[in-house]
Enzyme design. Structure first.
Site, PDB file in Angstrom:
ATOM      1  N   ASN A 205       0.930  -1.189   0.078  1.00  0.00           N
ATOM      2  CA  ASN A 205       0.016  -0.251  -0.186  1.00  0.00           C
ATOM      3  C   ASN A 205       0.783   1.273  -0.252  1.00  0.00           C
ATOM      4  O   ASN A 205       2.064   1.363   0.272  1.00  0.00           O
ATOM      5  CB  ASN A 205      -0.836  -0.042   1.767  1.00  0.00           C
ATOM      6  CG  ASN A 205      -2.443  -1.062   1.080  1.00  0.00           C
ATOM      7  OD1 ASN A 205      -2.269  -1.515  -0.042  1.00  0.00           O
ATOM      8  ND2 ASN A 205      -3.318  -0.162   2.230  1.00  0.00           N
ATOM      9  N   ASP A 274      -3.708  -5.148   2.438  1.00  0.00           N
ATOM     10  CA  ASP A 274      -5.617  -6.000   2.342  1.00  0.00           C
ATOM     11  C   ASP A 274      -5.208  -7.592   1.799  1.00  0.00           C
ATOM     12  O   ASP A 274      -6.019  -8.012   2.426  1.00  0.00           O
ATOM     13  CB  ASP A 274      -5.815  -5.411   1.640  1.00  0.00           C
ATOM     14  CG  ASP A 274      -6.578  -3.630   1.893  1.00  0.00           C
ATOM     15  OD1 ASP A 274      -6.678  -3.515   2.892  1.00  0.00           O
ATOM     16  OD2 ASP A 274      -6.057  -2.723   1.172  1.00  0.00           O
ATOM     17  N   LYS A 284      12.183 -16.720  -8.357  1.00  0.00           N
ATOM     18  CA  LYS A 284      11.426 -15.403  -8.614  1.00  0.00           C
ATOM     19  C   LYS A 284      10.732 -15.813  -9.908  1.00  0.00           C
ATOM     20  O   LYS A 284      11.284 -17.121 -11.077  1.00  0.00           O
ATOM     21  CB  LYS A 284      12.838 -14.849  -9.285  1.00  0.00           C
ATOM     22  CG  LYS A 284      11.808 -13.621 -10.584  1.00  0.00           C
ATOM     23  CD  LYS A 284      12.978 -12.265 -10.583  1.00  0.00           C
ATOM     24  CE  LYS A 284      12.501 -11.695 -11.257  1.00  0.00           C
ATOM     25  NZ  LYS A 284      12.993 -10.677 -12.105  1.00  0.00           N
ATOM     26  N   PHE A 317      -6.740   3.905  11.465  1.00  0.00           N
ATOM     27  CA  PHE A 317      -6.503   5.732  11.092  1.00  0.00           C
ATOM     28  C   PHE A 317      -7.193   5.212   9.510  1.00  0.00           C
ATOM     29  O   PHE A 317      -7.027   3.692   9.042  1.00  0.00           O
ATOM     30  CB  PHE A 317      -5.120   5.308  10.405  1.00  0.00           C
ATOM     31  CG  PHE A 317      -4.542   6.717  10.896  1.00  0.00           C
ATOM     32  CD1 PHE A 317      -4.481   6.779  12.693  1.00  0.00           C
ATOM     33  CD2 PHE A 317      -4.219   8.123  10.756  1.00  0.00           C
ATOM     34  CE1 PHE A 317      -3.975   7.921  13.524  1.00  0.00           C
ATOM     35  CE2 PHE A 317      -4.016   9.292  11.493  1.00  0.00           C
ATOM     36  CZ  PHE A 317      -2.984   8.720  12.276  1.00  0.00           C
ATOM     37  N   LYS A 331     -15.653   1.731  10.354  1.00  0.00           N
ATOM     38  CA  LYS A 331     -14.793   0.772  10.604  1.00  0.00           C
ATOM     39  C   LYS A 331     -14.619   1.156  12.180  1.00  0.00           C
ATOM     40  O   LYS A 331     -14.231   0.330  12.508  1.00  0.00           O
ATOM     41  CB  LYS A 331     -13.898   1.913   9.478  1.00  0.00           C
ATOM     42  CG  LYS A 331     -13.136   0.622   8.035  1.00  0.00           C
ATOM     43  CD  LYS A 331     -11.993   1.794   7.599  1.00  0.00           C
ATOM     44  CE  LYS A 331     -11.397   1.615   6.245  1.00  0.00           C
ATOM     45  NZ  LYS A 331     -10.720   1.709   6.004  1.00  0.00           N
ATOM     46  N   LYS A 335     -14.686  -2.906  13.457  1.00  0.00           N
ATOM     47  CA  LYS A 335     -13.615  -3.319  13.656  1.00  0.00           C
ATOM     48  C   LYS A 335     -13.258  -2.971  15.633  1.00  0.00           C
ATOM     49  O   LYS A 335     -12.270  -2.925  16.343  1.00  0.00           O
ATOM     50  CB  LYS A 335     -11.988  -2.251  13.422  1.00  0.00           C
ATOM     51  CG  LYS A 335     -12.482  -2.722  12.334  1.00  0.00           C
ATOM     52  CD  LYS A 335     -10.680  -2.154  11.143  1.00  0.00           C
ATOM     53  CE  LYS A 335     -11.280  -1.945   9.414  1.00  0.00           C
ATOM     54  NZ  LYS A 335      -9.297  -2.493   9.391  1.00  0.00           N
TER      55      LYS A 335
HETATM   56  O1  C5P Z   1     -10.272  -1.566   6.426  1.00  0.00           O
HETATM   57  P1  C5P Z   1      -8.959  -0.742   6.737  1.00  0.00           P
HETATM   58  O2  C5P Z   1      -7.256  -0.942   6.095  1.00  0.00           O
HETATM   59  O3  C5P Z   1      -9.313   0.774   5.826  1.00  0.00           O
HETATM   60  O4  C5P Z   1      -8.586   0.107   8.219  1.00  0.00           O
HETATM   61  C1  C5P Z   1      -8.016   1.352   8.502  1.00  0.00           C
HETATM   62  C2  C5P Z   1      -7.556   0.392   9.544  1.00  0.00           C
HETATM   63  O5  C5P Z   1      -7.119  -1.181  10.129  1.00  0.00           O
HETATM   64  C3  C5P Z   1      -5.856   1.130  10.088  1.00  0.00           C
HETATM   65  O6  C5P Z   1      -5.477   1.336  11.517  1.00  0.00           O
HETATM   66  C4  C5P Z   1      -4.990   0.274  10.121  1.00  0.00           C
HETATM   67  O7  C5P Z   1      -4.097  -0.139  10.685  1.00  0.00           O
HETATM   68  C5  C5P Z   1      -5.987  -1.298  10.021  1.00  0.00           C
HETATM   69  N1  C5P Z   1      -5.853  -2.355   9.409  1.00  0.00           N
HETATM   70  C6  C5P Z   1      -5.433  -3.277  10.421  1.00  0.00           C
HETATM   71  N2  C5P Z   1      -5.012  -4.726   9.848  1.00  0.00           N
HETATM   72  C7  C5P Z   1      -5.212  -5.013   8.322  1.00  0.00           C
HETATM   73  C8  C5P Z   1      -6.030  -3.388   7.694  1.00  0.00           C
HETATM   74  C9  C5P Z   1      -5.974  -2.211   8.172  1.00  0.00           C
HETATM   75  O8  C5P Z   1      -4.670  -3.547  11.792  1.00  0.00           O
HETATM   76  N3  C5P Z   1      -5.538  -5.806   8.010  1.00  0.00           N
END
Ligand code: C5P
Length: 391
Positions: A205, A274, A284, A317, A331, A335
C-alpha cells in the site's frame, strides 16, 4: 513541541565534542529558539566564542564579573539550561556546589529544568566518583541525555561520546513538553506492509510512515514509553523510541500482539496491505503475458485486538478518497476501535508523502475536524484527544 520562542541557556564545557555543540546552537536558533551560550575557559580552547556567536546570533557569556547579575538572570530567564558537552570536571563542580566560573555559578542558581549531555573518556565516565556526582544531580531533578557508545577521541570504541545533536534536540523537546503520558506504554504502527509474491515482488500500500512516526515522537516527548512497529517507511526512526521493523502484515500482527502487555494505547496508522498471495514462491516467477494471483485477506490486526476483552485504548486510521466520513465511522464500530482518524488522501496537503495532514477524529459521540497542519501538530492534537480517555 515547537522550539520557537523557547529560551535556552547552552552551557559549553571543555571537550572535543564542543564542535557538535556549535551545530546544536545553530539548529536550536534555526528552529526559532532564543539561545544564549555560556562557555568555560576550557571550552574556548577547542572553539572560539565567535563560532557560537554566529550560531546563536547572540553574544557569548563567560566572564563572571562582566555583569554582576548574569549568573542569576541567565538561568532565571531560560526555559531550560542545557550543558553540552558536560565534562567530568563540570559535572563534579555542579554536584559539589562549586561556583568558580560563570557556568558553575549559573548551575547553582538554576531552579528550573536542566539537561546534561556528558562527554568524556569511558574510564572517566565509568569512574565511581563521576557516576556518584551524576546520579546525585539526577536525583535532584536534572535530566541526562547520552553518552553513547562509539569512537572516542582517544581512538577507542567505548561509552562516552556525547549524544548526537538530533538526540539532544529530542531530549530538549521532551523536557519542555507537558509529561501527560508519563508512565504510559504506547504502541504505534506505521508504514506499509509488503506481501511477497516471490523473493523480488510484493503487493503493498502507499504510505511514507510520516504520520505514525510523528505520533511516536510526540508520545515519547510527552513522557510515554513508545514502541513503534513499522513496515518499510521512507523516514528515519525517531530517537528514544523502541523500533521494531517488520515487512508483512503477519509479522506486524505478531510484533503488536507481543507488545500488548501493559500497553495503554495502541495507535494503528499502518497502511496494512489488504491481501497477500496464497503462496509465496521460493524462486522468482517467470515473466509471462499474464499472471493470475490467488490472494487471501491479511489478518485484520485492529479488528482482532478490538474484539479482545482486555485491550488498550484503540485508535485506527482510515485513509479515504473523498470527504465522506461514513466509511470511517462504520470501520470504527466494526473493528471495535475507540477512535478512528479519518483523512482524505485527495485533499491538498493531506495524505501520502507530505509533511502536513488534515484529520478528523471520530469518537463514539464526538467528531472533531482539524484544519490542515503539520503531521507533528496533528500528532499532538490526536494525543490531546487520546489523553482525555486515559486520564
Ligand atoms: O480497513 P482499513 O484498511 O481501511 O482500516 C484501516 C485501519 O485498520 C488502520 O488503522 C489499519 O492500521 C488497520 N488495519 C489492520 N489490519 C489490516 C488492515 C487494516 O490493523 N489487515
Amino acid at each position: 513541541m515547537a522550539l520557537k520562542n523557547r529560551k535556552i541557556l547552552l552551557g559549553v564545557t571543555g571537550s572535543i565534542a564542543v564542535h557538535k555543540a556549535v551545530d546544536l546552537a545553530r539548529r536550536l536558533t534555526e528552529q526559532g529558539a532564543s539561545v544564549h551560550v555560556v562557555m568555560t575557559d576550557a571550552a574556548k580552547k577547542f572553539v572560539t566564542p565567535l563560532s557560537f556567536e554566529v550560531a546563536s546570533q547572540n553574544k557569548v557569556h563567560s566572564d563572571m564579573f562582566a555583569d554582576p547579575l548574569s549568573h542569576i538572570t541567565l538561568a532565571a530567564d531560560a526555559d531550560i539550561v542545557v550543558v553540552a558537552p558536560a565534562s567530568a570536571n563540570s559535572i563534579g563542580k555542579f554536584a559539589g556546589g562549586i561556583a568558580d566560573d560563570l557556568l558553575s555559578t549559573c548551575m547553582l542558581s538554576v531552579t528550573g529544568k536542566a539537561l546534561l549531555a556528558p562527554a568524556m573518556n569511558w574510564r572517566m565516565y565509568e569512574n565511581g566518583v563521576l557516576q556518584r556526582n551524576l546520579q546525585f544531580l539526577i536525583s535532584r531533578g536534572m535530566l541526562q541525555v547520552g553518552p553513547e557508545r562509539g569512537s572516542l577521541a582517544c581512538g577507542e570504541e567505548a561509552i562516552g561520546r556525547m549524544a548526537d545533536v538530533p538526540e539532544i534536540l529530542e531530549a530538549i523537546r521532551a523536557a519542555l513538553s507537558e509529561q501527560d503520558f508519563s508512565g504510559r506504554k504506547i504502541v504505534v504502527t506505521a508504514g506499509p506492509t509488503r506481501e511477497y509474491i516471490d523473493p523480488v515482488r510484493f503487493i503493498s500500500n502507499r504510505s511514507s510512515g510520516k504520520m505514525g512516526f510523528a505520533i511516536a515522537r510526540a508520545a515519547m516527548r510527552r513522557g510515554a514509553t513508545v514502541t513503534l512497529v513499522s513496515g518499510p517507511a521512507q523516514v528515519n526512526p525517531p530517537c528514544r523510541v523502541e523500533f521494531i521493523a517488520v515487512e508483512t502484515a503477519a509479522a506486524m500482527r505478531e510484533a503488536v500482539l507481543g507488545k500488548l502487555h501493559d500497553c495503554a494505547v495502541l495507535i494503528m496508522t499502518a497502511a496494512v496491505a489488504d491481501f497477500s498471495p496464497l503462496r509465496r514462491e521460493d524462486k522468482k516467477v517467470d515473466k509471462s503475458d499474464s499472471l493470475t494471483l490467488n490472494l487471501k485477506k491479511t489478518p485484520d490486526i485492529l479488528a482482532e485486538i478490538g474484539a479482545m476483552k482486555q485491550r488498550p485504548l484503540l485508535v485506527g486510521f482510515s485513509a479515504e478518497t473523498g470527504a465522506d466520513l461514513s466509511r470511517a465511522k462504520r470501520k470504527r464500530k466494526e473493528k471495535g476501535a475507540d477512535l478512528m482518524v479519518f483523512n482524505n488522501v485527495e485533499s491538498p496537503g493531506s495524505g501520502f508523502d507530505v509533511d502536513t495532514n488534515e484529520i478528523t477524529i471520530i469518537e463514539a459521540d464526538n467528531v472533531t475536524t482539524l484544519p490542515l497542519m503539520t503531521k507533528d501538530e496533528a500528532a499532538d492534537a490526536l494525543l490531546d484527544r487520546v489523553s482525555t480517555f486515559i486520564s
